[in-house]
Design a protein around this motif. Sequence first.
Motif, PDB file in Angstrom:
ATOM      1  N   TRP A 114       0.811  -1.214   0.000  1.00 42.38           N
ATOM      2  CA  TRP A 114       0.000   0.000   0.000  1.00 42.38           C
ATOM      3  C   TRP A 114       0.845   1.265   0.000  1.00 42.38           C
ATOM      4  O   TRP A 114       0.316   2.376  -0.183  1.00 42.38           O
ATOM      5  CB  TRP A 114      -0.961  -0.007   1.182  1.00 42.38           C
ATOM      6  CG  TRP A 114      -2.048  -1.006   0.975  1.00 42.38           C
ATOM      7  CD1 TRP A 114      -2.106  -2.292   1.455  1.00 42.38           C
ATOM      8  CD2 TRP A 114      -3.218  -0.833   0.189  1.00 42.38           C
ATOM      9  NE1 TRP A 114      -3.228  -2.925   1.015  1.00 42.38           N
ATOM     10  CE2 TRP A 114      -3.944  -2.062   0.234  1.00 42.38           C
ATOM     11  CE3 TRP A 114      -3.737   0.227  -0.549  1.00 42.38           C
ATOM     12  CZ2 TRP A 114      -5.144  -2.240  -0.436  1.00 42.38           C
ATOM     13  CZ3 TRP A 114      -4.940   0.046  -1.218  1.00 42.38           C
ATOM     14  CH2 TRP A 114      -5.630  -1.164  -1.155  1.00 42.38           C
ATOM     15  N   ALA A 115       2.146   1.112   0.166  1.00 38.79           N
ATOM     16  CA  ALA A 115       3.025   2.280   0.015  1.00 38.79           C
ATOM     17  C   ALA A 115       2.986   2.806  -1.418  1.00 38.79           C
ATOM     18  O   ALA A 115       3.162   4.003  -1.656  1.00 38.79           O
ATOM     19  CB  ALA A 115       4.463   1.908   0.400  1.00 38.79           C
ATOM     20  N   ALA A 116       2.738   1.910  -2.379  1.00 37.14           N
ATOM     21  CA  ALA A 116       2.710   2.319  -3.793  1.00 37.14           C
ATOM     22  C   ALA A 116       1.573   3.317  -4.062  1.00 37.14           C
ATOM     23  O   ALA A 116       1.833   4.412  -4.574  1.00 37.14           O
ATOM     24  CB  ALA A 116       2.592   1.089  -4.700  1.00 37.14           C
ATOM     25  N   PRO A 117       0.309   2.993  -3.741  1.00 38.81           N
ATOM     26  CA  PRO A 117      -0.748   4.002  -3.962  1.00 38.81           C
ATOM     27  C   PRO A 117      -0.619   5.213  -3.051  1.00 38.81           C
ATOM     28  O   PRO A 117      -1.032   6.313  -3.429  1.00 38.81           O
ATOM     29  CB  PRO A 117      -2.043   3.226  -3.705  1.00 38.81           C
ATOM     30  CG  PRO A 117      -1.645   2.050  -2.899  1.00 38.81           C
ATOM     31  CD  PRO A 117      -0.253   1.694  -3.333  1.00 38.81           C
ATOM     32  N   ALA A 118      -0.041   5.027  -1.852  1.00 39.94           N
ATOM     33  CA  ALA A 118       0.135   6.165  -0.950  1.00 39.94           C
ATOM     34  C   ALA A 118       1.122   7.173  -1.548  1.00 39.94           C
ATOM     35  O   ALA A 118       0.858   8.390  -1.577  1.00 39.94           O
ATOM     36  CB  ALA A 118       0.625   5.688   0.418  1.00 39.94           C
ATOM     37  N   PHE A 119       2.259   6.698  -2.016  1.00 46.23           N
ATOM     38  CA  PHE A 119       3.232   7.594  -2.649  1.00 46.23           C
ATOM     39  C   PHE A 119       2.676   8.165  -3.955  1.00 46.23           C
ATOM     40  O   PHE A 119       2.969   9.303  -4.326  1.00 46.23           O
ATOM     41  CB  PHE A 119       4.549   6.857  -2.910  1.00 46.23           C
ATOM     42  CG  PHE A 119       5.415   6.706  -1.701  1.00 46.23           C
ATOM     43  CD1 PHE A 119       5.812   7.808  -0.963  1.00 46.23           C
ATOM     44  CD2 PHE A 119       5.836   5.443  -1.279  1.00 46.23           C
ATOM     45  CE1 PHE A 119       6.621   7.670   0.168  1.00 46.23           C
ATOM     46  CE2 PHE A 119       6.639   5.290  -0.162  1.00 46.23           C
ATOM     47  CZ  PHE A 119       7.037   6.409   0.566  1.00 46.23           C
ATOM     48  N   HIS A 120       1.882   7.362  -4.660  1.00 41.65           N
ATOM     49  CA  HIS A 120       1.272   7.863  -5.893  1.00 41.65           C
ATOM     50  C   HIS A 120       0.316   9.014  -5.592  1.00 41.65           C
ATOM     51  O   HIS A 120       0.320  10.043  -6.288  1.00 41.65           O
ATOM     52  CB  HIS A 120       0.520   6.741  -6.616  1.00 41.65           C
ATOM     53  CG  HIS A 120      -0.229   7.216  -7.822  1.00 41.65           C
ATOM     54  ND1 HIS A 120      -1.555   7.588  -7.761  1.00 41.65           N
ATOM     55  CD2 HIS A 120       0.171   7.417  -9.106  1.00 41.65           C
ATOM     56  CE1 HIS A 120      -1.947   7.988  -8.959  1.00 41.65           C
ATOM     57  NE2 HIS A 120      -0.924   7.885  -9.792  1.00 41.65           N
TER      58      HIS A 120
END
Length: 369
Positions: free
Chosen positions: A73-79
């Motif tokens: 979920w770090a991926a959509p958060a950083f996105h």
Amino acid sequence: MENKWVAHRAFFLAFAGISLIIGLGAGLALLGLTVPRLFDAKAIEHGPLMIFGFIAGAIVMERTVATKTWWAWAAPAFHALGVVLLISGAPRQLIAVAFCLSFATLSACYVLIYHRQSTLEVVVQAAGTIGILSSVVQWAISGDFKPAIPLAAVFVVATIIGERVELARLKIAQSSADVLLTALCLALVAASLVFILAPDLGLAVMGALFLIIALAAVRVDVAINLVRSRGLPRFSAACMLAAYGWLAVTGILWMSSQFLPGELVYDAAVHAVFIGFTLSMIFAHAPVILPAVVHRALPYHSVLYVPVAAVHLGLIVRIVSDTQNFVPGHQLGGVINVVGVLGFLLTAVVLAVKAAWKKRSKQRAHSNA
């Protein structure tokens, strides 16, 4: 708990939707049309909004859900952070850091998926992230998005071709065709690296590979058979076959042009792959992917053909006009593209809301019985 996770997914997916809306408005500004100040101010960010914000954001969200692990979920958060920074006008390098962290996490997701399922299609998708990461770095360093576009195109093509196999829609699992498509996509990634050092040579090779990939994939795709069926299978198949056609057109355009910014043929070469190929594939898979991501049904209805047809019609008008340097036709085609995309989005929302309302009505009737 499940409802919270669904809301969590919808929240992050909303940033891709916001990018799409602002990106489309910015596109109208680039066409020379009068638009609200927000869209006009973001005209220069049209490319990053549509590719990093919308297309890559949708892919990040789908892969995060498929990974089924907390750190993904770090991926959509950083996105989401990258989208906020992009819209707010933050320094380009800061925006690039956020997107790089998102796409690097996406790469890590593919590594985990490969450990669970060691298949060639996962290798293809993982290799594609080299393209999007290189695209972000190129944009951050040069300040010009145009040289970053071919690198981003590698990402979308490799990801979509890989997912076509993963979704079991290609009749090539563990076959020679599977190996061929993998080799072609890996060669495409290598050609994108050549593009960085020798742009003209890299573009020509990438164009040839786009054409070969389109021909190789459509030959074994079950869409050829499904297009003769009915309902959703036929709709999805029609969108996929159109996408392969546009990928072939992309290859021809990239091989025949010098990809010079400012020339209308450049506009044709870019939008053939990102509208013709990419959006067609998104339209084809939306009724399947959306329920998996946000647990909301998107039922098929024949009305979906209307906005899809508008998108393709607009793209035909746009590309023909581009090749003839006919500016009014270029503008008209662009407007039709925007109307078609917004039409599909609105239609999808209406169909999803109606389906949810019917489901709740049935549940209430059942509980009262």
